[in-house]
Design a protein around this motif. Sequence first.
Motif, mmCIF file in Angstrom:
data_model
loop_
_atom_site.group_PDB
_atom_site.id
_atom_site.type_symbol
_atom_site.label_atom_id
_atom_site.label_comp_id
_atom_site.label_asym_id
_atom_site.label_seq_id
_atom_site.Cartn_x
_atom_site.Cartn_y
_atom_site.Cartn_z
ATOM 1 N N LEU A 11 -67.503 3.017 -24.457
ATOM 2 C CA LEU A 11 -67.666 1.864 -23.567
ATOM 3 C C LEU A 11 -66.590 1.812 -22.489
ATOM 4 O O LEU A 11 -66.682 1.006 -21.561
ATOM 5 N N LYS A 12 -65.566 2.644 -22.608
ATOM 6 C CA LYS A 12 -64.533 2.687 -21.570
ATOM 7 C C LYS A 12 -64.980 3.489 -20.361
ATOM 8 O O LYS A 12 -64.336 3.450 -19.314
ATOM 9 N N ASP A 13 -66.090 4.222 -20.513
ATOM 10 C CA ASP A 13 -66.681 4.945 -19.391
ATOM 11 C C ASP A 13 -67.023 3.948 -18.285
ATOM 12 O O ASP A 13 -67.670 2.932 -18.533
ATOM 13 N N THR A 65 -60.400 -5.161 -23.782
ATOM 14 C CA THR A 65 -61.671 -4.631 -23.301
ATOM 15 C C THR A 65 -62.753 -4.877 -24.358
ATOM 16 O O THR A 65 -62.446 -5.095 -25.534
ATOM 17 N N PRO A 66 -64.035 -4.822 -23.969
ATOM 18 C CA PRO A 66 -65.101 -4.936 -24.972
ATOM 19 C C PRO A 66 -64.979 -3.899 -26.081
ATOM 20 O O PRO A 66 -65.246 -4.206 -27.253
ATOM 21 N N ALA A 67 -64.583 -2.685 -25.738
ATOM 22 C CA ALA A 67 -64.427 -1.647 -26.756
ATOM 23 C C ALA A 67 -63.372 -2.043 -27.774
ATOM 24 O O ALA A 67 -63.548 -1.860 -28.989
ATOM 25 N N GLU A 68 -62.264 -2.616 -27.313
ATOM 26 C CA GLU A 68 -61.199 -3.022 -28.231
ATOM 27 C C GLU A 68 -61.625 -4.205 -29.087
ATOM 28 O O GLU A 68 -61.298 -4.273 -30.278
ATOM 29 N N LEU A 69 -62.354 -5.140 -28.494
ATOM 30 C CA LEU A 69 -62.844 -6.284 -29.250
ATOM 31 C C LEU A 69 -63.774 -5.836 -30.372
ATOM 32 O O LEU A 69 -63.638 -6.271 -31.533
#
Length: 432
Positions: free
Chosen positions: A65-67, A328-332
């Motif tokens: 998702l970090k892309d 970030t959403p990925a971290e959440l």
Amino acid sequence: MSSPIQVETVHAWVEPRAVACGLRAHPGLVCLLSDGEQKGRQSWIGAGPDRIQVIETDDGAFNALKDSEMHHHVVGLASYDSGARAATGAREPVWPDLMLARYAALLRFDHDRQQVVAIGLGSDAESARVECDRALQWLRMAEEAGTPVAPSEAFVAETSDQTYCDAVADVVARIGAGELFQANIARAWTGTLRPLGDPFDVFLRLARTRGAPYAAFWQIGDRAIVSNSPELFLSWDRALNRIETRPIKGTRGRDPDPQRDRALIDDLVASAKDQAENLMIVDLMRNDLARVCLPGSVTVDALFAVETHPTVHHLVSTVSGTPRPETTPAELLAATFPPGSITGAPKHQAMRVIAQHEAPRGPWCGSLFLLDDAGGLTASVLIRTASFERAGAHWSWRTLAGAGIVADSDPLLELAETEVKIRALREALVGT
């Protein structure tokens, strides 16, 4: 890469179910269909994704998702087992860890305003307008459909009732020995759709009579899911800069008699067992959110609220927090997945116990999520969900239902709770 251009057009209301029917043959169809009540106020429909990423096995799958191209208009499905692997060790996956698809064209249905917004995403204004027009065309393709016949003949339990009761009894004993406080133990059913049967038929049968705040259909190639989930895993409102989770713990089946139904609600609200079960998961989710939220910002906004659905009553609590600026959403997702309500407490030990009693879960009790046009996140808990895989001309399916096991759980009552929870899906699949 520069930020994409977005173009929107507002259109008069069209029923999302009718739009979904018109698009049922389109590849990559996704329908996130809210009941328009309680907490689900928007529905989304898209088709023809311009980018698909399937990550079979990767402990850091959310890093995808970090892309920069996977920040907006992205639908994702994280399997339960991808989050449980760290606690349970290597297990043969039955579903990819993460599936992602980006949709350059989407329809957003605002149930409050009774309007539809067509959204196009592109590298420039012209390409974004083309995608917006493509989404508008979908509204013109809407068609009303009747309720399909039940597409599956059999609804076969993978294990016996006694096996499930024995598993519950074992967990109760482990809790008594101090090994853990709670674990969600599930049982599974499988079957095959009839020739010409399609997972979308199951979705239509559920959507017509048993709408849920986070109902969904998604098909990517030879895989599909149908979900009638009432449970929010995570929402991230960018405008309010607020993260919220609403775990469900505590269930009673509905009764057609209004007085008896009211008595069931009263019994649920007064149940010390169900309140304790709910409170344990609230504490777990507070801890998970605190990993990515500002210190002191995580609060419990509601405890033990009753939500009523067509076949069940639930106790639902609400926990919220303010994310740290760099989150970030990925971290959440990585900090909180899998959802605490379907694992137990302590989470890692509960997942180890679950793995000793269950085969890999696949999508069930994972999460289906949307990164929307505003950069916000909405993620459901994939309960009340069936997964489908196609081999040749036939679709096979698998679904599960579980119950939170605590110190005073009665195996037969927990078995009965799984029957209540699976009722709507069983009726959608086999008709009875």
